[in-house]
Design a protein around this motif. Sequence first.
Motif, PDB file in Angstrom:
ATOM      1  N   TYR A  30      -3.625 -19.845  -3.838  1.00 22.22           N
ATOM      2  CA  TYR A  30      -2.777 -20.563  -2.318  1.00 22.22           C
ATOM      3  C   TYR A  30      -1.918 -21.608  -2.907  1.00 22.22           C
ATOM      4  O   TYR A  30      -1.233 -21.872  -1.906  1.00 22.22           O
ATOM      5  N   LYS A  31      -2.056 -22.058  -3.816  1.00 19.58           N
ATOM      6  CA  LYS A  31      -1.277 -23.088  -4.244  1.00 19.58           C
ATOM      7  C   LYS A  31       0.161 -23.247  -4.049  1.00 19.58           C
ATOM      8  O   LYS A  31       0.980 -24.265  -3.457  1.00 19.58           O
ATOM      9  N   ASP A  32       0.822 -22.037  -4.654  1.00 15.89           N
ATOM     10  CA  ASP A  32       2.224 -21.938  -4.178  1.00 15.89           C
ATOM     11  C   ASP A  32       2.833 -21.690  -2.760  1.00 15.89           C
ATOM     12  O   ASP A  32       3.571 -22.533  -2.407  1.00 15.89           O
ATOM     13  N   ARG A  33       1.884 -21.026  -2.148  1.00 14.41           N
ATOM     14  CA  ARG A  33       2.145 -20.915  -0.709  1.00 14.41           C
ATOM     15  C   ARG A  33       1.949 -22.258   0.213  1.00 14.41           C
ATOM     16  O   ARG A  33       2.819 -22.369   0.999  1.00 14.41           O
ATOM     17  N   PHE A  35       2.251 -25.111  -1.163  1.00 16.45           N
ATOM     18  CA  PHE A  35       3.244 -25.846  -1.731  1.00 16.45           C
ATOM     19  C   PHE A  35       4.647 -25.928  -0.787  1.00 16.45           C
ATOM     20  O   PHE A  35       5.120 -26.708  -0.262  1.00 16.45           O
ATOM     21  N   LEU A  36       4.891 -24.616  -0.789  1.00 22.15           N
ATOM     22  CA  LEU A  36       6.146 -24.170   0.116  1.00 22.15           C
ATOM     23  C   LEU A  36       6.010 -24.593   1.771  1.00 22.15           C
ATOM     24  O   LEU A  36       6.958 -25.272   2.035  1.00 22.15           O
ATOM     25  N   TYR A  39       6.333 -28.349   1.562  1.00 21.81           N
ATOM     26  CA  TYR A  39       7.635 -28.845   1.235  1.00 21.81           C
ATOM     27  C   TYR A  39       8.680 -28.654   2.305  1.00 21.81           C
ATOM     28  O   TYR A  39       9.576 -29.573   2.411  1.00 21.81           O
ATOM     29  N   GLU A  45       9.632 -32.666  -3.001  1.00 18.54           N
ATOM     30  CA  GLU A  45       8.674 -31.851  -3.938  1.00 18.54           C
ATOM     31  C   GLU A  45       7.329 -32.791  -4.353  1.00 18.54           C
ATOM     32  O   GLU A  45       6.279 -32.173  -4.361  1.00 18.54           O
ATOM     33  N   ASN A  49       3.606 -31.772  -3.563  1.00 23.37           N
ATOM     34  CA  ASN A  49       2.495 -31.613  -4.673  1.00 23.37           C
ATOM     35  C   ASN A  49       1.493 -32.629  -4.514  1.00 23.37           C
ATOM     36  O   ASN A  49       0.440 -31.802  -4.666  1.00 23.37           O
TER      37      ASN A  49
END
Length: 196
Positions: A30-33, A35-36, A39, A45, A49
């Motif tokens: 889940y971290k990338d989703r 983050f988006l 953001y 960013e 983060n």
Amino acid sequence: MNVNIKSDKELVSLLIRGEESAFCDLYVRYKDRLFLFCYSLLKSEEEANDVVQEIFVNIWESRCFINPDLSFSSFLYTIAKNRILNYFRHAEIKEKVITSLASQSQTYEDRIESDIVYEEYQEILLSAINKLPPQRKMVFNLSRIEHYTHKEIAEKLGISVYTVQEHISESLQFIKRYLAKHAGIEVGIWILFLFK
């Protein structure tokens, strides 16, 4: 090759029991989703983060309270949304506090400066009064500082009311000239009004 991919529910159940590998799997998943998502709202960013890291730290620390029957994905995005709303509230409050403090600081500085200028003018005024001849100075002080009437001053000093008026008139003329020379005429006139 048979890869056993666990569901969110299975990973959350393991997470609740303190399985670090389950936490790592959920983080990677889940971290990338997340983050988006962060953001897209924060436009930074670094801030996005930070929010993602805070969320996962919070999840690990409060893992015992997570309900494995609820959607973990929805749970994550709800936490993220609340964190971001708090961030904006905090930023707005911080901005208001900074603006308020700056305004108060400026007002305070203006007041200090005004007090200093006033004290300087008061000193110049007192210097002018102290340069008056003794009798004239006494009459002026009785009239403008102690607020005696001309008649009361005349009786107190054993002089005529006309003489009191002469002393006051001469004192005001001298002080006006002194203040015009040492403090600027506008200020001098303003201070004279304090003694009327």
